[in-house]
Write a protein that holds these residues in place. Structure first.
Motif, PDB file in Angstrom:
ATOM      1  N   GLN A 269      71.072  26.761  38.259  1.00 45.48           N
ATOM      2  CA  GLN A 269      70.441  27.914  37.624  1.00 45.48           C
ATOM      3  C   GLN A 269      71.141  29.200  38.019  1.00 45.48           C
ATOM      4  OE1 GLN A 269      66.047  26.373  38.508  1.00 45.48           O
ATOM      5  NE2 GLN A 269      66.059  28.284  37.349  1.00 45.48           N
ATOM      6  N   ARG A 270      71.309  30.054  37.042  1.00 45.46           N
ATOM      7  CA  ARG A 270      71.734  31.427  37.343  1.00 45.46           C
ATOM      8  C   ARG A 270      70.531  32.342  37.164  1.00 45.46           C
ATOM      9  NH1 ARG A 270      76.146  31.294  32.492  1.00 45.46           N
ATOM     10  NH2 ARG A 270      74.758  31.412  30.690  1.00 45.46           N
ATOM     11  N   GLY A 273      68.771  31.481  33.406  1.00 38.59           N
ATOM     12  CA  GLY A 273      68.571  30.115  32.943  1.00 38.59           C
ATOM     13  C   GLY A 273      69.627  29.201  33.510  1.00 38.59           C
ATOM     14  N   PRO A 274      69.878  28.069  32.857  1.00 37.17           N
ATOM     15  CA  PRO A 274      70.860  27.114  33.381  1.00 37.17           C
ATOM     16  C   PRO A 274      72.271  27.705  33.423  1.00 37.17           C
ATOM     17  CG  PRO A 274      69.467  26.090  31.706  1.00 37.17           C
ATOM     18  CD  PRO A 274      69.188  27.559  31.656  1.00 37.17           C
ATOM     19  N   ALA A 327      70.896  21.403  31.722  1.00 37.45           N
ATOM     20  CA  ALA A 327      69.591  21.908  31.286  1.00 37.45           C
ATOM     21  C   ALA A 327      68.584  20.771  31.113  1.00 37.45           C
ATOM     22  CB  ALA A 327      69.740  22.687  29.981  1.00 37.45           C
ATOM     23  N   GLN A 330      67.345  19.758  34.478  1.00 41.92           N
ATOM     24  CA  GLN A 330      66.323  20.703  34.918  1.00 41.92           C
ATOM     25  C   GLN A 330      64.960  20.325  34.327  1.00 41.92           C
ATOM     26  OE1 GLN A 330      67.893  22.288  37.456  1.00 41.92           O
ATOM     27  NE2 GLN A 330      67.205  24.291  36.765  1.00 41.92           N
ATOM     28  N   LYS A 402      66.397  24.834  42.734  1.00 40.70           N
ATOM     29  CA  LYS A 402      66.100  26.238  42.992  1.00 40.70           C
ATOM     30  C   LYS A 402      64.592  26.419  43.099  1.00 40.70           C
ATOM     31  CE  LYS A 402      67.641  30.873  41.762  1.00 40.70           C
ATOM     32  NZ  LYS A 402      68.533  31.685  40.911  1.00 40.70           N
ATOM     33  N   SER A 412      62.657  24.902  39.757  1.00 44.53           N
ATOM     34  CA  SER A 412      63.432  24.651  38.532  1.00 44.53           C
ATOM     35  C   SER A 412      62.992  25.500  37.350  1.00 44.53           C
ATOM     36  CB  SER A 412      63.376  23.171  38.156  1.00 44.53           C
ATOM     37  OG  SER A 412      63.994  22.377  39.147  1.00 44.53           O
ATOM     38  N   ASN A 414      63.148  28.657  34.858  1.00 45.80           N
ATOM     39  CA  ASN A 414      64.193  29.604  34.473  1.00 45.80           C
ATOM     40  C   ASN A 414      63.967  30.991  35.046  1.00 45.80           C
ATOM     41  OD1 ASN A 414      65.793  27.843  33.030  1.00 45.80           O
ATOM     42  ND2 ASN A 414      64.858  28.307  31.045  1.00 45.80           N
ATOM     43  N   HIS A 417      64.242  33.381  39.560  1.00 48.60           N
ATOM     44  CA  HIS A 417      65.016  34.408  40.258  1.00 48.60           C
ATOM     45  C   HIS A 417      64.294  35.755  40.221  1.00 48.60           C
ATOM     46  CE1 HIS A 417      68.712  35.968  42.036  1.00 48.60           C
ATOM     47  NE2 HIS A 417      68.499  37.042  41.320  1.00 48.60           N
TER      48      HIS A 417
END
Length: 889
Positions: A269-270, A273-274, A327, A330, A402, A412, A414, A417
């Motif tokens: 993940q960024r 999203g993926p 993705a 995830q 994540k 996981s 999106n 973060h």
């Protein structure tokens, strides 16, 4: 069957085949296996053959991508050197406090990141407990480039270790009170803890490579033995999209930097999203690193997967893992087991049969949590293998989840973060999962509590014992700077005397000065000349044979110019870092050398010379990194100014680097006009940066490629040069009541001002005093400090106001920079102010043509001076029109 070799044109067709029949037999065997057992079996046998060939020492190109499995199987893992139960407790406390700190800071709206450390906790904890060398042992210890968003976890560990207080944790991202913690690794803000600023993504991996390279440089030059130092760079898989992240991979492999390990946290993940929604980022990174020559270790799956792989007798599981995009994987981590059975195992009959042998609990464990990056034994095995590998750097691709352990609301997702806090109920669920003894009563005030087992608890004792065995706390920054003696005066005196009738560009003056300083017995060996493949442009080729160009291999060839005096000499102990065409790489070199006084306790004096246009504009982010890392040295913008670089055009013409440089508080910016000014500035810079009261600043000097006669230094101007302004040439009035003004000029513009001074006197009877403004930036800095003092009730007059006090007439400032540069001091000048500059895009032309185009040549300066006097009523307006006609404007 048609010969398949004949159907595939390749480089092999260029090689002689001494036994075509044998080749055909091998091809036929491969065809038979493919027909009988399928293409996957044939591919397996081919790869086994390649692996055997490599082990036998047969030189073959390496495969760039392996299956989506661990590089180190469970059966090959080394014995774990530690108490796993104790380390699990320590990691649990650190996970809790990291999440608590960020959640508590949300009360003040300052944010923070939770999910990154949650995914990477074991990647850090295993290193701290077993691998990362501290600075209290032999050598310099290891250099740790911590992923910026993981900083809460590092603070949590420092809290457990007793290095941070609960109050400091509660001041996370609230620094103004003096007892807070910076958001990310910022050495300037927390200089006893952080060594390397990393959160400007991409700069961490680039800097880590050049730091490892600089460590070898110090060893090869016999300045310090850094063989026990290892560079660890912790990165995110999303961060690898930054071009700087992979820009120097080939350098690291080429120079065999086995003192370097990248640990890439592949949580897939960024920020939004993926990382690779429709692809597999781990496989992509493996190919990129392996292709660049790195040793690649994949740590993807936890022990729970071992049973699945053992049951996979057909290879169906391996094939499925190879084809599922990130993705989708995830999605598996967030759906129920029924979904996984249908969409993952239902892809082909062999997988469906395998799934029948698995319980729902086993599938849930594998797909929800069992990742290699979450298991200490897996991480330990990878780190141990990385340190044991010789001849190339290593990258560890560790797969994680994540937001791991933060609950289903985080894991996981999106958006994790951007999620800054957990609810009380979520914390209670986390408490149960981690097994922490935190009672419900601790939440009664509505806040999540910090947790600590006690300063004398088994956990804290274990942590501190492990760190003591590894050389003390980490991360840590230690400064043992020893003041360098001032170089001998004779190096500076050569420039004080001027050049006589000989013309010399200030670029050459600077290079000549440094060449002499590099001969100094005490400090000469500590200079680190850095240039991005333009040494000859800047007249530095004279340094090649004397100082040598650094290469860890030395010179394995005979240079084409060996019979010439200034031949291209590479040497293992070479002093010059000639980086090729990479300003970013050269700047990373500079940062490593500029902070060596702290990293290694060895003070170095780097100077980095470059086309001024390709400095602050191209690598300005690294200049901020340099400031944050408290680096010292001289960065030199050569071929400076908008109009001095003849013919090169728009993308080479720099009229704004001083404006950009002025935004960096650690940068002392000078635009010297004469060789002697350079000598004075460099001498004072050595005192300020490396003397007994060393300051954490660096210098930006702009120098010019325009040859001019260099005058001798007038008496008593040193103080003005350093402060930024002094009167260079006083005008001589033709008549007692002649109109008068002050011309302020920097850099090469002083020659236009001096010519304008003569035109004004000879053609118009106007007297002008010419001032050398060596630093618009330092004049502004002093004035701002004076304003701040006034707010505190202290009376202080800015230096520029004092210097120009009583000077008759208006002030006209001129430079080869955009007008905003000199205009930055205008409010502290009591006289009427106006300026000339080179605003706009550059262009290809002669120097004279470009200067007339921008209106800064001597005639333009003279006309502007007359216009200023006319506005004040000191001369008739008709004189201005007459001057324009006279000078063909």
């Amino acid at each position: 069957m048609t010969d398949p070799v004949a159907q595939l044109p390749s480089e092999l067709d260029q090689l002689p085949d001494r036994d075509p029949e044998e080749t055909a037999e091998w091809a036929a065997s491969l065809d038979a296996v493919t027909k009988a057992a399928g293409p996957h079996r044939a591919a397996y046998l081919m790869r086994r053959s390649l692996q055997h060939a490599e082990g036998a020492g047969i030189a073959l190109p390496k495969l760039l991508e392996s299956d989506y499995v661990n590089t180190i199987p469970t059966s090959a893992e080394p014995e774990f050197d530690g108490d796993l139960e104790m380390e699990s407790k320590i990691t649990a406390w650190n996970r809790w406090n990291a999440a608590a700190m960020v959640t508590r800071s949300a009360r003040y709206g300052v944010g923070g990141h939770i999910a990154t450390f949650a995914s990477a906790a074991w990647l850090y904890e295993t290193g701290f407990n077993h691998f990362f060398r501290g600075k209290e042992g032999d050598g310099s210890g290891d250099q740790l480039y911590i992923q910026g968003h993981a900083s809460p976890g590092i603070y949590a560990r420092a809290f457990l270790d007793g290095r941070l207080s609960e109050q400091q944790l509660d001041n996370f991202r609230q620094e103004s009170g003096g007892d807070g913690l910076p958001s990310y690794p910022h050495p300037r803000r927390l200089p006893w803890l952080w060594e390397f600023p990393t959160v400007s993504m991409g700069l961490g991996p680039l800097s880590a490579i050049y730091q490892a390279r600089f460590n070898r440089y110090l060893t090869n030059r016999k300045i310090k033995d850094t063989s026990n130092s290892h560079v660890w760079a912790f990165l995110g898989d999303g961060e690898m999209d930054e071009p700087e992240s992979t820009a120097a991979l080939a350098l690291a492999a080429r120079e065999q930097l086995d003192n370097l390990t990248f640990v890439i946290n592949c949580n897939l993940q960024r920020l939004d999203g993926p990382v690779r929604a429709n692809f597999r980022v781990v496989q992509e990174l493996e190919g990129a690193f392996r292709g660049a020559g790195w040793n690649v270790i994949k740590t993807l799956w936890g022990n729970a997967w071992d049973e699945l792989f053992q049951l996979d007798t057909t290879g169906a599981l391996i094939r499925r893992l190879r084809e599922v995009p990130d993705a989708q994987f995830q999605t598996y981590a967030t759906r129920d087991v029924a979904y996984i059975r249908e969409h993952f195992f239902g892809a082909e009959p062999a997988l469906a049969e395998l799934a029948k042998l698995l319980s729902d609990a086993k599938i849930a464990e594998c797909f929800y949590s069992s990742r290699g990056g979450h298991e200490a034994r897996k991480v330990y095995a990878a780190y141990r293998a990385a340190l044991e590998h010789k001849g190339a750097p290593t990258v560890i691709l560790a797969q994680t989840v994540k937001g791991y352990t933060l609950g289903k609301g985080f894991e996981s997702k999106n958006a994790n973060h951007q999620m800054k806090k957990l609810s009380i109920d979520e914390f209670k669920g986390m408490r149960e999962l981690l097994g922490l003894p935190i009672p419900d009563s601790a939440f009664e005030d509505g806040l999540v509590p910090y947790g600590h087992p006690g300063a004398d608890s088994p956990e804290v004792r274990y942590l501190q014992e492990r760190r003591a065995a590894l050389g003390g706390p980490a991360p840590a920054r230690r400064v043992h700077a020893v003041a360098l003696p001032q170089p001998e005066e004779r190096a500076f005196k050569a420039l004080y005397k001027g050049s006589g009738k000989q013309e010399m560009a200030t670029t050459m003056a600077f290079v000549r000065l440094v060449k002499d300083l590099m001969r100094d017995k005490e400090t000469g060996r500590r200079w680190v000349p850095i240039v991005p493949d333009e040494a000859r442009t800047f007249g530095m080729e004279s340094l090649f044979p004397s100082a040598g160009i650094y290469s860890p291999l030395g010179q394995t060839y005979e240079p084409v110019d060996r019979d010439q005096l200034m031949y291209y000499k590479e040497a293992k102990d070479g002093q010059i870092l000639n980086e090729g065409i990479t300003e970013a790489g050269a700047m990373a070199d500079f940062i490593a050398a500029a902070s060596s006084y702290a990293t290694h306790g060895e003070t170095m004096i780097p100077f980095y010379i470059f086309y001024s246009m390709f400095g602050w504009q191209r690598t300005g982010d690294q200049m901020w990194q340099l400031a944050d890392q408290l680096g010292k040295g001289f960065i030199v913008g050569a071929t400076a100014g908008r109009t001095t670089l003849t013919g090169e055009g728009l993308q080479h013409a720099d009229g704004h680097s001083h404006l950009i440089a002025s935004t960096n508080p650690a940068s002392l910016n000078y635009d010297p006009a004469f060789a002697y000014e350079i000598a004075v500035i460099v001498k004072d810079g050595l005192r300020r940066m490396y003397g007994p009261e060393a300051e954490n600043v660096f210098y930006y000097l702009t120098v010019y490629n325009e040859p001019k006669q260099q005058p001798a230094m007038p008496e008593g101007v040193e103080d003005g040069i350093v402060k930024g302004l002094y009167r260079f040439k006083e005008g001589v009035p033709a008549e007692a009541d002649a109109p008068r003004l002050q011309l302020l000029a920097s850099g090469t513009a002083i020659h236009w001002a001096l010519e304008a001074q003569e035109l004004l006197a000879a053609d118009w009877g106007v007297t002008a005093d010419v001032w050398s403004a060596t630093s618009w930036g330092e004049l502004r800095r002093d004035a701002l400090e004076s304003d701040e003092a006034l707010l505190r009730g202290e009376e202080r007059v800015p230096y520029v106001t004092q210097a120009l006090s009583g000077a008759p007439g208006p002030v006209l400032a001129v430079s080869d920079w955009m007008r905003a540069v000199p205009d930055s001091i205008s409010q502290w000048v009591e006289q009427d102010w106006s300026s000339l500059g080179t605003d706009g895009f550059g262009l290809s032309d002669t120097r004279q043509g470009a200067r007339r185009h921008f209106g800064v040549d001597a005639e333009s300066v003279a006309v502007a001076a007359l216009a200023q006097l006319a506005r004040r009523g000191e001369i008739p307006a008709s004189k201005v029109k007459e001057a324009r006609e006279k000078y063909g404007m």
